[in-house]
Design a protein around this motif. Structure first.
Motif, PDB file in Angstrom:
ATOM      1  N   VAL A  79     -13.428  17.545 -37.782  1.00 63.04           N
ATOM      2  CA  VAL A  79     -13.705  17.955 -36.913  1.00 63.04           C
ATOM      3  C   VAL A  79     -11.960  18.015 -36.174  1.00 63.04           C
ATOM      4  N   ILE A  80     -11.284  19.046 -35.660  1.00 62.98           N
ATOM      5  CA  ILE A  80     -10.038  18.805 -35.422  1.00 62.98           C
ATOM      6  C   ILE A  80     -10.243  18.829 -33.723  1.00 62.98           C
ATOM      7  N   ILE A  81      -9.703  17.623 -33.015  1.00 64.42           N
ATOM      8  CA  ILE A  81      -9.544  17.311 -31.655  1.00 64.42           C
ATOM      9  C   ILE A  81      -8.200  17.679 -31.047  1.00 64.42           C
ATOM     10  N   LYS A  82      -8.438  18.424 -29.967  1.00 69.58           N
ATOM     11  CA  LYS A  82      -7.506  19.199 -29.472  1.00 69.58           C
ATOM     12  C   LYS A  82      -7.443  18.748 -27.949  1.00 69.58           C
ATOM     13  N   GLU A  83      -6.338  17.889 -27.492  1.00 67.17           N
ATOM     14  CA  GLU A  83      -5.824  17.796 -25.853  1.00 67.17           C
ATOM     15  C   GLU A  83      -6.148  18.694 -24.967  1.00 67.17           C
ATOM     16  N   ASP A  84      -6.260  18.987 -23.428  1.00 67.22           N
ATOM     17  CA  ASP A  84      -6.780  19.971 -22.444  1.00 67.22           C
ATOM     18  C   ASP A  84      -4.664  20.564 -22.639  1.00 67.22           C
ATOM     19  N   GLU A  85      -4.300  19.348 -22.195  1.00 65.38           N
ATOM     20  CA  GLU A  85      -2.268  20.285 -21.886  1.00 65.38           C
ATOM     21  C   GLU A  85      -1.668  20.645 -23.723  1.00 65.38           C
ATOM     22  N   ASP A  86      -2.783  20.747 -24.775  1.00 67.10           N
ATOM     23  CA  ASP A  86      -2.379  20.992 -26.269  1.00 67.10           C
ATOM     24  C   ASP A  86      -3.126  22.721 -26.033  1.00 67.10           C
ATOM     25  N   ASP A  87      -3.589  23.145 -25.176  1.00 71.03           N
ATOM     26  CA  ASP A  87      -3.612  24.563 -25.311  1.00 71.03           C
ATOM     27  C   ASP A  87      -3.681  25.151 -23.927  1.00 71.03           C
ATOM     28  N   CYS A  88      -2.632  26.144 -24.778  1.00 75.72           N
ATOM     29  CA  CYS A  88      -1.558  26.717 -24.127  1.00 75.72           C
ATOM     30  C   CYS A  88      -1.533  28.178 -23.749  1.00 75.72           C
ATOM     31  N   CYS A  89      -2.125  28.471 -24.630  1.00 72.98           N
ATOM     32  CA  CYS A  89      -2.560  30.055 -25.040  1.00 72.98           C
ATOM     33  C   CYS A  89      -4.214  30.262 -24.517  1.00 72.98           C
ATOM     34  N   GLY A  90      -4.846  30.237 -23.590  1.00 74.98           N
ATOM     35  CA  GLY A  90      -6.364  29.721 -24.243  1.00 74.98           C
ATOM     36  C   GLY A  90      -7.023  31.308 -24.789  1.00 74.98           C
ATOM     37  N   HIS A  91      -6.641  32.261 -24.603  1.00 80.43           N
ATOM     38  CA  HIS A  91      -7.555  33.603 -24.995  1.00 80.43           C
ATOM     39  C   HIS A  91      -7.319  33.921 -26.521  1.00 80.43           C
ATOM     40  N   GLU A  92      -6.291  33.608 -26.768  1.00 78.22           N
ATOM     41  CA  GLU A  92      -5.546  33.797 -28.185  1.00 78.22           C
ATOM     42  C   GLU A  92      -6.386  32.946 -29.419  1.00 78.22           C
TER      43      GLU A  92
END
Length: 794
Positions: free
Chosen positions: A153-166
């Motif tokens: 599993v790859i863990i990402k914190e909420d601020e890592d995702d800057c381009c939700g749609h893509e």
């Protein structure tokens, strides 16, 4: 100083009950040189400030101002007490519902964690800790826990995702690629299995082919099982399948050992496909987040992230684009699609001077919009947060299944162990091989995946389906509570009636003229924002009323207004105001509507009748809710008894209470709650602004007209975005359909598993049936849960 360097703080003013003091606090704080902006929300008792220096020192100054104006009110920093204690992690590639439950349980067991909720549907883990300073350390521990249980599993914190749609698109593509590779691997193993079945080989050759097929098909399961056992995690589906199939090989049932593993992996593959499809279906309901904004700067228009746009900036919305932020149309007109926000299929027209909300889709015109809210506070963002966070509010059924799963698997495993050992020892002639086989059937059936996967998906699907109908439900607990509604209590103005007032009659007394009466009323109501005051001011067409002519403005709660204009004392309000001031007035008026009595210097001048229209669907809402089993309908209003009785009679309500102050509404709701059954719920439906305390006190608070209303979204458990009381029927219908599907899944899973366990114990079920009772039932349950996402409120 630039906007980037400003620090935003949201302060909670506990104990603040005086609206006048709140206004003074807002103004006084705004005068501080260190404060760039000061905004008070009296209903929520919060003060938002933008500070250009060290926040700590300024907040001390604000606390002193608050104490001077309203002693005893406590100032708290919500940013520190809440936001810095929370973190959201995205767990990409989390495909095992059982492991997801283990992750949630282990994170909740951490001493520093107040609450942890893992949404398997969204692959999101929300964590709240008891102190902000330990958050970083806890996140590190959580990463270790996740990688312990699910290393891939790859863990990402909420601020890592800057381009939700893509990002969502690429993640979906990764899932599809992984499923394809899994299919190829299983296909190769299946080819060896078929060859072993068809070819007539020696025992060694047969063992070799079956062995190769088994390793190719089940290698992943075996490696996961070995890794988990090394970490002390024994009771999971990988271990159970490994033991069951190795056991089949041990008693020389090679074809059955491979076949069980093959059908298990095929079932898991189809289950993963169904879960991914369900996830995409659920996430598509939330696909209203705008990707960019067209920021207008002098003669230039450039694409920017919506988060970069400030209040007061101008943005351009082209035909076909999503409106990225809330604001006011200052140029152009167009038809806009509001379906994403309200579920309303009919487009509506917006033009210059009108409000437009983020999430709407511009259809045909070019619009220039002046931004009124930053993206974090915009309507579309609040809706997204509400629906996404709803997964963390688990329903009682969901909590029960979580607890049940903890004991079910170990219980069945120990049952299998007893079945393998005890009968051969106590029953004469009983063969170990036969009873071990029966025990292996138990092991295969013991995974609770059908329930652990389908029930959270069901509740989340129900919440998503309701949002498509323009009904926002804050959690599975409220969705389930809607199934047991006995009493519906409704506010009148803005809930059962339009809340749009018109002056219907002007009836002066004695020598007074209609013009005199209307002017005196308008002078009294000049500084009031109440809809009734606005209707009087709209009807008054005389000379402008200057605010400096008005002295001693006094608003008497539940009564009306007392003001002094040019030395004359004017009273404007209900009959209680007239009686309070000993005015001899006409109390025998036979008219349906809100009556505003007016007096000048203790002389009765006359009355103005204000009419308010009943909503078109109000009667439909009452009759529809009765068909759904609601026993009692009660209306609470601050209006007079005559108006209340007229509305109650027309709609066929069971009871009404009139001339109530806000605190008296709470008392009435408390009385009804005390009289109601423990297993039956009381709904209060109000406008979400004036009725916030009652919304909070009722079993389920439902806010009407939530579109663009921050207070409604904050105070209520359910928000009806279309401002239609009949949408409550949609909400309850979806709740009932969700419960029906969930109980179908519970009965399906436990029923089939129970039958196979009994048949297995008596030797009548093979491992083929056991595999169906495990992955087959899980697949059926997931597919059944997906029906909820297509549910209609009708």
């Amino acid at each position: 100083m630039g906007a980037d360097s400003l620090v935003k703080e949201k302060l909670l003013l506990e104990g603040l009950n005086c609206p006048s003091c709140a206004s003074k606090i807002e103004a006084k704080v705004g005068e501080l040189s260190e404060v760039n902006e000061s905004k008070m929300n009296f209903m929520m008792k919060t003060l938002e400030v933008k500070i250009n220096v060290n926040p700590g020192e300024v907040i001390d100054k604000i606390a002193k101002i608050v104490d001077d104006i309203e002693p005893g009110v406590e100032v708290k920093r919500t940013n520190q007490t809440n936001l810095n204690k929370k973190k959201k992690l995205t767990l990409e590639g989390l495909g095992c519902a059982n492991c997801a439950q283990k992750i949630e349980n282990r994170v909740n067991d951490l001493e520093e964690v107040v609450k942890a909720d893992l949404s398997f549907a969204l692959q999101e883990l929300s964590i709240e800790v008891n102190e902000a300073k330990v958050l970083s350390e806890v996140v590190t521990t959580v990463r270790e826990i996740v990688h312990d249980l699910e290393p891939d599993v790859i863990i990402k914190e909420d601020e890592d995702d800057c381009c939700g749609h893509e990002h969502g698109h690429s993640h979906s593509q990764e899932d599809n690629n992984e499923l394809k590779s899994e299919g190829i691997r299983i296909g190769i193993g299946a080819a060896f299995f078929v060859a072993a079945l068809l070819l007539k080989l020696s025992f060694v050759g047969e063992l070799a082919l079956y062995g190769i097929a088994y390793v190719i098909i089940g290698g992943k399961v075996l490696s996961k099982s070995a890794r988990n056992i090394s970490k002390g995690q024994i009771f999971d589906e990988n271990f159970l399948m490994a033991i069951a199939t190795i056991g089949a090989f041990a008693i020389q049932e090679f074809p059955e050992g491979v076949a069980v593993m093959l059908f298990y992996e095929v079932g898991e593959l189809f289950q993963d496909m169904a879960v991914n499809r369900s996830r995409r279906s659920i996430k598509s309901l939330l696909d209203i987040r705008p990707d960019y904004a067209n920021l207008k700067e002098e003669d230039e228009v450039r694409k920017v992230d919506p988060n970069q746009v400030q209040i007061g900036d101008l943005i351009v919305v082209k035909p076909g684009e999503k409106v990225p932020l809330d604001g006011e149309v200052i140029e152009g007109e167009s038809m806009v699609d509001t379906a994403a926000l309200t579920g309303e299929s009919v487009p509506r027209k917006v033009k210059q001077g009108e409000e437009i909300l983020s999430g709407m889709i511009n259809q045909d015109g070019l619009l220039t919009v002046k931004v009124s809210k930053e993206f974090g506070q915009s309507t579309v963002n609040k809706i997204l947060e509400l629906v996404q966070n709803a997964a963390s509010e688990k329903a009682p059924t969901e909590k029960f299944i979580t607890k049940f799963a903890r004991y079910y698997t170990p219980g069945v495993v120990f049952g299998a162990l007893a079945l393998a050992i005890i009968p051969p020892l106590v029953i004469p002639g009983a063969a170990f091989n036969e009873w071990i086989y029966r025990a292996l059937v138990f092991l295969v059936v013991s995974c609770p995946c059908a329930l652990v996967v389908s029930i959270p998906l069901g509740f989340f699907g129900g919440i998503g389906s309701a949002s498509k109908q323009g009904v926002l439900v804050k959690g599975g607990n409220y969705l389930e509570a809607l199934n047991s509604v006995q009493t519906v209590v409704m506010d009148k103005t803005g809930t059962l009636t339009e809340g749009v007032f018109d002056v219907a009659e002007i009836v002066p007394e004695g020598d007074w003229s209609k013009g005199d009466l209307l002017k005196l009323a308008a002078q009294a109501e000049t500084n009031s924002n109440h809809p009734i005051a606005q209707s009087i001011l709209e009807a008054y067409q005389g000379e402008n009323i200057k605010s400096d002519e008005i002295d001693n403005y006094q608003e008497i709660a539940g009564h009306g207004l007392k003001v002094t204009v040019d030395g004359k004392e004017i009273l404007a309000g209900n009959h209680k105001l007239m009686e309070r001031e000993d005015i001899n007035y006409n109390d025998r008026i036979d008219s349906s509507g809100t009556i505003i009595y007016v007096a000048c210097d203790n002389e009765y001048v006359g009355y103005i009748l204000i009419s308010d229209k009943i909503k078109e669907d109000a009667k439909e809402a009452i009759s529809g809710l009765k068909r759904l089993g609601v026993d009692k309908f009660v209306m609470l209003t601050g209006d007079n008894k005559q108006v209340a009785q007229s509305v109650a009679d027309e709609l066929g309500l069971d009871d009404y209470y009139a001339e109530l102050l806000p605190d008296q509404k709470i008392e009435k709701v408390e009385e009804m709650l005390n009289r109601s059954d423990d297993d039956q719920n009381l709904i209060f439906v109000g406008d979400g602004i004036n009725d916030a305390p009652v919304l909070a006190r009722s079993d389920i608070g439902v806010a009407m007209g939530g579109l663009g209303s921050d207070a409604a979204i904050e105070a209520a458990d359910v928000v009806l975005m279309k401002d239609k009381p009949s949408n409550l029927i949609d909400a309850i219908n979806i709740a009932k359909f969700t419960r029906k599907i969930i109980w179908q899944n519970i009965i399906l899973a436990l029923g089939i598993k129970g039958i196979v366990l009994i048949l297995g114990a008596f030797g009548s079920a093979t491992m083929w049936e056991a595999v169906f009772a495990d992955v087959g039932v899980a697949l059926l349950a997931v597919l059944n849960a997906m029906r909820i996402t297509r549910a209609k409120g009708e």
